[in-house]
Motif scaffolding. Structure first.
Motif, PDB file in Angstrom:
ATOM      1  N   TRP A   1       4.816   4.077  -6.519  1.00  0.00           N
ATOM      2  CA  TRP A   1       4.697   2.734  -5.940  1.00  0.00           C
ATOM      3  C   TRP A   1       3.966   1.814  -6.919  1.00  0.00           C
ATOM      4  N   GLU A   2       4.488   0.607  -7.102  1.00  0.00           N
ATOM      5  CA  GLU A   2       3.752  -0.500  -7.710  1.00  0.00           C
ATOM      6  C   GLU A   2       3.560  -1.537  -6.617  1.00  0.00           C
ATOM      7  N   MET A   3       2.294  -1.814  -6.285  1.00  0.00           N
ATOM      8  CA  MET A   3       1.979  -2.652  -5.133  1.00  0.00           C
ATOM      9  C   MET A   3       1.170  -3.874  -5.556  1.00  0.00           C
ATOM     10  N   LYS A   4       1.621  -5.034  -5.140  1.00  0.00           N
ATOM     11  CA  LYS A   4       0.821  -6.239  -5.318  1.00  0.00           C
ATOM     12  C   LYS A   4      -0.295  -6.261  -4.272  1.00  0.00           C
ATOM     13  N   ALA A   5      -1.385  -6.935  -4.587  1.00  0.00           N
ATOM     14  CA  ALA A   5      -2.513  -7.014  -3.652  1.00  0.00           C
ATOM     15  C   ALA A   5      -2.038  -7.511  -2.292  1.00  0.00           C
ATOM     16  N   GLY A   6      -2.463  -6.821  -1.228  1.00  0.00           N
ATOM     17  CA  GLY A   6      -2.113  -7.200   0.132  1.00  0.00           C
ATOM     18  C   GLY A   6      -0.873  -6.532   0.677  1.00  0.00           C
ATOM     19  N   VAL A   7      -0.096  -5.889  -0.187  1.00  0.00           N
ATOM     20  CA  VAL A   7       1.141  -5.238   0.253  1.00  0.00           C
ATOM     21  C   VAL A   7       0.813  -3.948   1.011  1.00  0.00           C
ATOM     22  N   LYS A   8       1.613  -3.656   2.031  1.00  0.00           N
ATOM     23  CA  LYS A   8       1.456  -2.439   2.813  1.00  0.00           C
ATOM     24  C   LYS A   8       2.713  -1.579   2.706  1.00  0.00           C
ATOM     25  N   THR A   9       2.525  -0.258   2.729  1.00  0.00           N
ATOM     26  CA  THR A   9       3.646   0.676   2.764  1.00  0.00           C
ATOM     27  C   THR A   9       3.173   1.964   3.426  1.00  0.00           C
ATOM     28  N   ALA A  10       4.035   2.953   3.498  1.00  0.00           N
ATOM     29  CA  ALA A  10       3.673   4.218   4.144  1.00  0.00           C
ATOM     30  C   ALA A  10       4.345   5.370   3.425  1.00  0.00           C
ATOM     31  N   PRO A  11       3.694   6.545   3.381  1.00  0.00           N
ATOM     32  CA  PRO A  11       4.318   7.717   2.765  1.00  0.00           C
ATOM     33  C   PRO A  11       5.433   8.253   3.645  1.00  0.00           C
ATOM     34  N   PRO A  12       6.273   9.141   3.118  1.00  0.00           N
ATOM     35  CA  PRO A  12       7.262   9.822   3.964  1.00  0.00           C
ATOM     36  C   PRO A  12       6.573  10.504   5.133  1.00  0.00           C
ATOM     37  N   PRO A  13       7.283  10.658   6.252  1.00  0.00           N
ATOM     38  CA  PRO A  13       6.655  11.215   7.454  1.00  0.00           C
ATOM     39  C   PRO A  13       6.134  12.627   7.262  1.00  0.00           C
TER      40      PRO A  13
END
Length: 312
Positions: free
Chosen positions: A178-190
């Motif tokens: 993952w490359e994430m900009k500040a404030g971005v949200k994501t989740a790992p595989p279940p």
């Protein structure tokens, strides 16, 4: 949501630092991932030795090299010579035995430059320990990617989010960048409770992220509870590796050898010491000798074994 946090142990390997994450005395594996190093980040001066890992052997594992910055030249006993660059994968399955080297190309060495990436070892399941060795290079086109609203995600190996990478893995696993900009949200595989993977973890390679009410920094591996379904939020711009899968059973590690039995380790040691393992075709003038350290018959923390050759 969090089972434990492992801080990378910084190790100086002759002018080049790595952050060693797995194996850890309290957590040897995450799924089939039995070894994890962060290479750098480093900036090599022009003319410096940079990456210079002499030929050495492996059994019982697959190595996965993935870079954020820089370049490494792979050479092995099957005759492959392959540079790896950011966004690509070098996937080498040792099986019953392979020898390889990893170095900086002389031209790149003369120029200097950055180096930052990840090296993972994936333990092979019982039925694959004696496979014939193989090597595959995967360009970005083999690796599914997604980009939207400040999140870039690349599936480096395995299966996740309904996608499958081109890397021929031997057991169920996932490895995501993952490359994430500040404030971005994501989740790992279940996780297990949602019909997903039994074991999962997040490694912060750059920046800071929040999981629940805790903030994590570069060099930290966040091992998730099996049933946790966390949201990951970037506090700053961040680079994160999400990894996990299904365990393959108890494994011994001695130097660069991984096996389900001491007999396999002892046979590999004898073969390397006696010169019965072929050196890389284009890099056969030197090699790393077998460490003069006795092995132990039962699994033990990696700290009591000879250090793996790999900084990468």
């Amino acid at each position: 949501m969090i089972e434990m946090v492992i801080d990378a142990r910084r190790k100086d390997l002759g002018g080049f630092e790595v952050g060693r994450v797995l194996p850890f005395h309290a957590r040897r594996t995450v799924g089939p991932f039995i070894f994890l190093d962060q290479m750098g980040p480093a900036e090599f001066a022009p003319g410096s030795d940079a990456i210079n890992v002499r030929p050495h052997p492996h059994i019982g594992l697959s190595t996965l090299t993935y870079l954020f910055e820089g370049e490494i030249m792979h050479r092995d006993s099957l005759g492959y010579t392959q540079p790896i660059r950011p966004g690509e994968v070098n996937w080498m399955t040792a099986g019953k035995g392979i020898v390889h080297s990893e170095r900086t190309d002389p031209l790149k060495k003369s120029q200097g430059g950055p180096m930052h990436g990840m090296q993972a070892w994936i333990a092979l399941p019982d039925e694959a320990e004696d496979l014939d060795p193989s090597f595959d290079h995967h360009a970005e086109a083999d690796l599914p990617a997604y980009e939207n609203n400040g999140l870039f995600a690349r599936l480096v190996a395995g299966e996740a989010y309904g996608a499958s990478a081109g890397v021929a893995v031997q057991s169920p696993l996932f490895y995501v960048h993952w490359e994430m900009k500040a404030g971005v949200k994501t989740a790992p595989p279940p996780g297990r409770g949602a019909g997903g993977y039994s074991e999962r973890a997040l490694f912060v390679a750059r920046g800071q992220v929040e999981v629940g009410d805790r903030t994590f920094h570069p060099g930290q591996l966040i091992v998730l509870e099996p049933d946790a379904q966390p949201t990951v939020r970037a506090s700053t711009d961040a680079s994160v590796m999400a990894l996990g899968g299904e365990p393959v059973g108890q494994r011994l590690i001695w130097w660069n050898f991984v096996a389900s039995s001491q007999a396999r380790i002892d046979a590999a040691k004898a073969d390397w010491k006696a010169g019965r393992m072929k050196l890389p075709t284009e890099d056969d003038l030197e090699f790393i000798p077998l460490p003069d350290v006795p092995s132990t018959p039962e699994p033990a923390p990696a700290e009591v074994k000879p250090e793996p050759t790999h900084p990468v």
